[in-house]
Design an enzyme around this catalytic site. Structure first.
Site, PDB file in Angstrom:
ATOM      1  CE  LYS A   8      -4.312   0.758   2.517  1.00 35.70           C
ATOM      2  NZ  LYS A   8      -4.857   0.779   3.877  1.00 35.70           N
TER       3      LYS A   8
HETATM    4  C1  E4P Z   1      -8.296   1.089   4.409  1.00 39.90           C
HETATM    5  O1  E4P Z   1      -7.484   0.715   3.616  1.00 39.90           O
HETATM    6  C2  E4P Z   1      -8.196   2.389   5.111  1.00 39.90           C
HETATM    7  O2  E4P Z   1      -6.954   2.510   5.669  1.00 39.90           O
HETATM    8  C3  E4P Z   1      -9.293   2.529   6.109  1.00 39.90           C
HETATM    9  O3  E4P Z   1     -10.506   2.048   5.527  1.00 39.90           O
HETATM   10  C4  E4P Z   1      -9.438   3.901   6.687  1.00 39.90           C
HETATM   11  O4  E4P Z   1     -10.615   3.963   7.462  1.00 39.90           O
HETATM   12  P1  E4P Z   1     -10.891   5.154   8.508  1.00 39.90           P
HETATM   13  O5  E4P Z   1     -11.206   6.400   7.751  1.00 39.90           O
HETATM   14  O6  E4P Z   1     -12.093   4.664   9.277  1.00 39.90           O
HETATM   15  O7  E4P Z   1      -9.673   5.283   9.346  1.00 39.90           O
END
Ligand code: E4P
Length: 220
Positions: free
Chosen positions: A83
């Site tokens: 990522k």
């Molecule tokens: C997923 O890859 C993201 O990091 C995550 O869904 C972020 O979610 P949040 O906005 O609830 O922290």
């Protein structure tokens, strides 16, 4: 639509993977910090539980170090998906890793223009954060519709729309209606999808009536 779970909690991952409904896992540095434990070890363990893509995020911000981190993460298991953040260095890293055959999830996407750039950089997944857009008074779901529409204009693009920052069952339903490829769900949201009061009420009534018959399907 595929369901990923958005957590680094191994107990939750094992529990939900047993339902057979989990196609992958996403983590981020905040989830790793919340869960505790050694990052690389946690990723290896998650990869052993869920055979689908497991997103592990780089933490450098310059291309050279991101690339080195991404290569290191990719070696942890065959199903690691690296990522990277949606920055110029992140997309440069995305292109390099994708060309080496590593799957890349581009994260922190908040606009259709950013999603277009990620697709051009060869991302396997683009992660638009809908809950965080809702939080600032904009309509996160509109972004999903825009990205799905744009990608559909270019069938050669391989990038999948991975809906992130999901906060409610309606986010999941709307994402499916719009044709998103994946939604990554906090464990509580995945569990909430099973729930309907009429299911509980109907099952109670069926079981009460069945008990009156005095029968047992297995004959015990
Ligand atoms: C997923 O890859 C993201 O990091 C995550 O869904 C972020 O979610 P949040 O906005 O609830 O922290």
């Amino acid at each position: 639509m595929k369901f990923f779970i958005d957590t680094a909690d191994l107990d939750e991952i094992r529990d939900l993977a047993a339902t057979g409904l989990v196609d992958g896992v996403t983590t981020n540095p905040s989830l790793i910090a919340k869960n505790g434990g050694d990052f690389l070890e946690v990723i290896k363990q998650i990869c052993a539980v869920v055979p689908g893509p497991v997103s592990a995020e780089v933490t450098a911000t310059d291309h050279d170090t991101m690339l080195a981190e991404g290569r290191h993460l990719a070696k942890l298991a065959d199903n690691v998906c690296v990522k990277v953040p949606l920055t110029p260095d992140g997309l440069k890293t995305c292109k390099a890793l994708s060309e080496e055959g590593t799957r890349v999830n581009v994260t922190l996407c908040f606009s259709p223009a950013q999603a277009l750039l990620a697709a051009k950089a060869g991302a396997s997944y683009i992660s638009p954060f809908i809950g965080r857009l809702d939080d600032i008074g904009t309509e996160g779901m509109e972004l999903i519709g825009q990205i799905v529409e744009i990608y559909a204009n270019y069938p050669d693009l391989q990038t999948e729309v991975l809906v992130a920052s999901v906060r409610s069952p309606m986010h999941v339903v709307e994402s499916a209606r719009l044709g998103a490829d994946v939604a990554t769900l906090p464990p509580a949201v995945l569990r909430s999808l099973f729930k309907h009061p009429l299911t509980d009420k109907g099952l109670d009534a069926f079981l009460a009536d069945w008990a009156k018959t005095g029968q047992s399907i297995l004959g015990k």
